[in-house]
Design a protein around this motif. Sequence first.
Motif, PDB file in Angstrom:
ATOM      1  N   ALA A   1       0.832  -1.211   0.000  1.00  0.00           N
ATOM      2  CA  ALA A   1       0.000   0.000   0.000  1.00  0.00           C
ATOM      3  C   ALA A   1       0.861   1.252   0.000  1.00  0.00           C
ATOM      4  O   ALA A   1       0.560   2.225  -0.700  1.00  0.00           O
ATOM      5  N   LYS A   2       1.963   1.243   0.766  1.00  0.00           N
ATOM      6  CA  LYS A   2       2.857   2.401   0.790  1.00  0.00           C
ATOM      7  C   LYS A   2       3.526   2.601  -0.564  1.00  0.00           C
ATOM      8  O   LYS A   2       3.669   3.731  -1.044  1.00  0.00           O
ATOM      9  N   HIS A   3       3.922   1.493  -1.186  1.00  0.00           N
ATOM     10  CA  HIS A   3       4.551   1.589  -2.505  1.00  0.00           C
ATOM     11  C   HIS A   3       3.585   2.196  -3.520  1.00  0.00           C
ATOM     12  O   HIS A   3       3.956   3.074  -4.312  1.00  0.00           O
ATOM     13  N   ALA A   4       2.315   1.726  -3.497  1.00  0.00           N
ATOM     14  CA  ALA A   4       1.315   2.273  -4.425  1.00  0.00           C
ATOM     15  C   ALA A   4       1.064   3.745  -4.145  1.00  0.00           C
ATOM     16  O   ALA A   4       0.949   4.564  -5.066  1.00  0.00           O
ATOM     17  N   SER A   5       1.001   4.101  -2.844  1.00  0.00           N
ATOM     18  CA  SER A   5       0.783   5.503  -2.488  1.00  0.00           C
ATOM     19  C   SER A   5       1.947   6.378  -2.937  1.00  0.00           C
ATOM     20  O   SER A   5       1.745   7.470  -3.481  1.00  0.00           O
TER      21      SER A   5
ATOM     22  N   ASP B   1       1.846   9.483  -5.597  1.00  0.00           N
ATOM     23  CA  ASP B   1       2.361  10.801  -5.230  1.00  0.00           C
ATOM     24  C   ASP B   1       3.412  11.276  -6.225  1.00  0.00           C
ATOM     25  O   ASP B   1       3.439  12.445  -6.619  1.00  0.00           O
ATOM     26  N   ALA B   2       4.299  10.357  -6.630  1.00  0.00           N
ATOM     27  CA  ALA B   2       5.346  10.727  -7.583  1.00  0.00           C
ATOM     28  C   ALA B   2       4.758  11.128  -8.926  1.00  0.00           C
ATOM     29  O   ALA B   2       5.181  12.115  -9.549  1.00  0.00           O
ATOM     30  N   LEU B   3       3.774  10.382  -9.385  1.00  0.00           N
ATOM     31  CA  LEU B   3       3.141  10.695 -10.663  1.00  0.00           C
ATOM     32  C   LEU B   3       2.395  12.022 -10.592  1.00  0.00           C
ATOM     33  O   LEU B   3       2.428  12.829 -11.539  1.00  0.00           O
ATOM     34  N   LEU B   4       1.725  12.264  -9.469  1.00  0.00           N
ATOM     35  CA  LEU B   4       1.026  13.536  -9.303  1.00  0.00           C
ATOM     36  C   LEU B   4       2.006  14.706  -9.299  1.00  0.00           C
ATOM     37  O   LEU B   4       1.737  15.757  -9.882  1.00  0.00           O
ATOM     38  N   ASN B   5       3.149  14.523  -8.643  1.00  0.00           N
ATOM     39  CA  ASN B   5       4.160  15.587  -8.631  1.00  0.00           C
ATOM     40  C   ASN B   5       4.701  15.850 -10.031  1.00  0.00           C
ATOM     41  O   ASN B   5       4.909  16.997 -10.429  1.00  0.00           O
TER      42      ASN B   5
ATOM     43  N   LYS C   1     -13.699   7.643 -17.577  1.00  0.00           N
ATOM     44  CA  LYS C   1     -12.623   8.599 -17.765  1.00  0.00           C
ATOM     45  C   LYS C   1     -11.456   8.014 -17.000  1.00  0.00           C
ATOM     46  O   LYS C   1     -11.630   7.391 -15.972  1.00  0.00           O
ATOM     47  N   ARG C   2     -10.278   8.185 -17.460  1.00  0.00           N
ATOM     48  CA  ARG C   2      -9.147   7.426 -16.940  1.00  0.00           C
ATOM     49  C   ARG C   2      -8.942   7.645 -15.444  1.00  0.00           C
ATOM     50  O   ARG C   2      -8.810   8.769 -15.002  1.00  0.00           O
ATOM     51  N   PRO C   3      -8.864   6.547 -14.666  1.00  0.00           N
ATOM     52  CA  PRO C   3      -8.548   6.682 -13.254  1.00  0.00           C
ATOM     53  C   PRO C   3      -7.193   7.350 -13.074  1.00  0.00           C
ATOM     54  O   PRO C   3      -6.346   7.300 -13.958  1.00  0.00           O
ATOM     55  N   SER C   4      -6.966   7.940 -11.900  1.00  0.00           N
ATOM     56  CA  SER C   4      -5.813   8.814 -11.708  1.00  0.00           C
ATOM     57  C   SER C   4      -4.495   8.183 -12.113  1.00  0.00           C
ATOM     58  O   SER C   4      -3.721   8.768 -12.873  1.00  0.00           O
ATOM     59  N   LEU C   5      -4.187   6.968 -11.660  1.00  0.00           N
ATOM     60  CA  LEU C   5      -2.875   6.392 -11.931  1.00  0.00           C
ATOM     61  C   LEU C   5      -2.714   6.064 -13.409  1.00  0.00           C
ATOM     62  O   LEU C   5      -1.757   6.479 -14.057  1.00  0.00           O
TER      63      LEU C   5
END
Length: 446
Positions: A42-46, A50-54, A176-180
């Motif tokens: 879960a931490k790895h996915a989070s 976060d990295a992709l959002l940044n 519509k495409r999910p966030s990741l």
Amino acid sequence: MARTEVATLPTTSVPFLDATLYIPPNETPEQRSARLKAEEQAKHASDEIDALLNLERARIKAETSTGRKHTLLLLGQSESGKTTLLKQFQMMHAPKTFNDQRASWKAVIYLNVLNTLRTLLISLRDEPTLRSPEFESLLEISSQLATFEDTVAAKLVESGQFERPQPNSTKVYMRKRPSLDFLKFRRSSSSSTEGSAWPASPELDSCLETANQVLTAHLAEIKRLWEDPMVRSYLTGQHQEDWRSFFLNDIDRILVPGYMPTDSDILRCRIATIGITEHKFNLGSRSLFRKNVDNVEWTMYDVAGSRGQRHAWAPYFEDATAIIFMAPLSGFDQYLNEDMTVNRVQDSYELFTKICRNRLLQKTEIVLFFNKMDILQEKLNFGKQISDYVPSYGSRPNDLENAKKYFCSHFEQTFHAHNKTGRSLYVHFTSVVVSLSLCMFLMNSY
């Protein structure tokens, strides 16, 4: 406008954060190992999200700072007309994509027709005075129509462009495409996320053909039932017309062999959407929102409007050049599907207020579309009293012009109360499905 009271949710004995970190008593070594592994995953996915959002935030900021990109957000509650307006933009500025998908919309239109007939039969089932011979005839094939609806929904989901809110639901959402996945896709492609036509399905084509045969065989009964003045009056009183009337009014044309959806069909067909997607447009040489947009790329973000998905809007606020906010005034007598105690116009007003006072949007121009004015006029003509649903409307005349003034004054007041930077508000009363000239007007007005 009176604020609707919303009941508070009951609290649990274990706070949410404590529950997420809770370690069961008497945990075995195997259970502990599984728990730690799940926490690590879960931490790895989070961290990845976060990295992709940044990265995404940095990309948007870099493109915006060069002046070669401007961002347009399309906001509003669910079923406010956002997707219809987006289709208008696609017709003008991405016509190849729009035409590539034309044949694919046939399945969605058939789904609308089947859903409309099912809803019509359910609505009339408990009204003895409306149970005509035509109704009884169609009731005999209702289970067959429901099977067609379920099959079409299932095949649309299999195409990968749609999904169901629940496994056995006949309702489907356009994905519509999910966030990741959405962010990964955008990093690898500069094209529109809409793509070309949805994958072909022989099983879907066969289902549509069989449905066509059954509907054609009962076309006379469908038309007589739909054209019955008592039925139409009852449905208007029950908020059952709106977009549904278009497809039943045109059912002869839709059932013709070789039918191909028209622009108007595609604009009027309804399917809920989830997630966020982007659409790129080059608007040529003109000034827009006081920006010189000569061959500058505009990116429109279309976001789902249901209450549970509005949290996904925030990452797109910081660099927004302008917002188009859709507020359908025809919903004065309707309530949110997510909360049947909240009036739809009241929800639009509260949502607009939050947009106006958001600190990230203080320099963002806002275009306010009071949408579905044609439906509002129909409801007023039918005798619906605004004050029955919006008590603060009081004794004002129950006509279109006074309704426009009343609602517009409330939205304008909240805008000016939170306008600290001198930004502009552009207000229009619209019916988005009426004409492509709306987009032409928008593109040349500011």
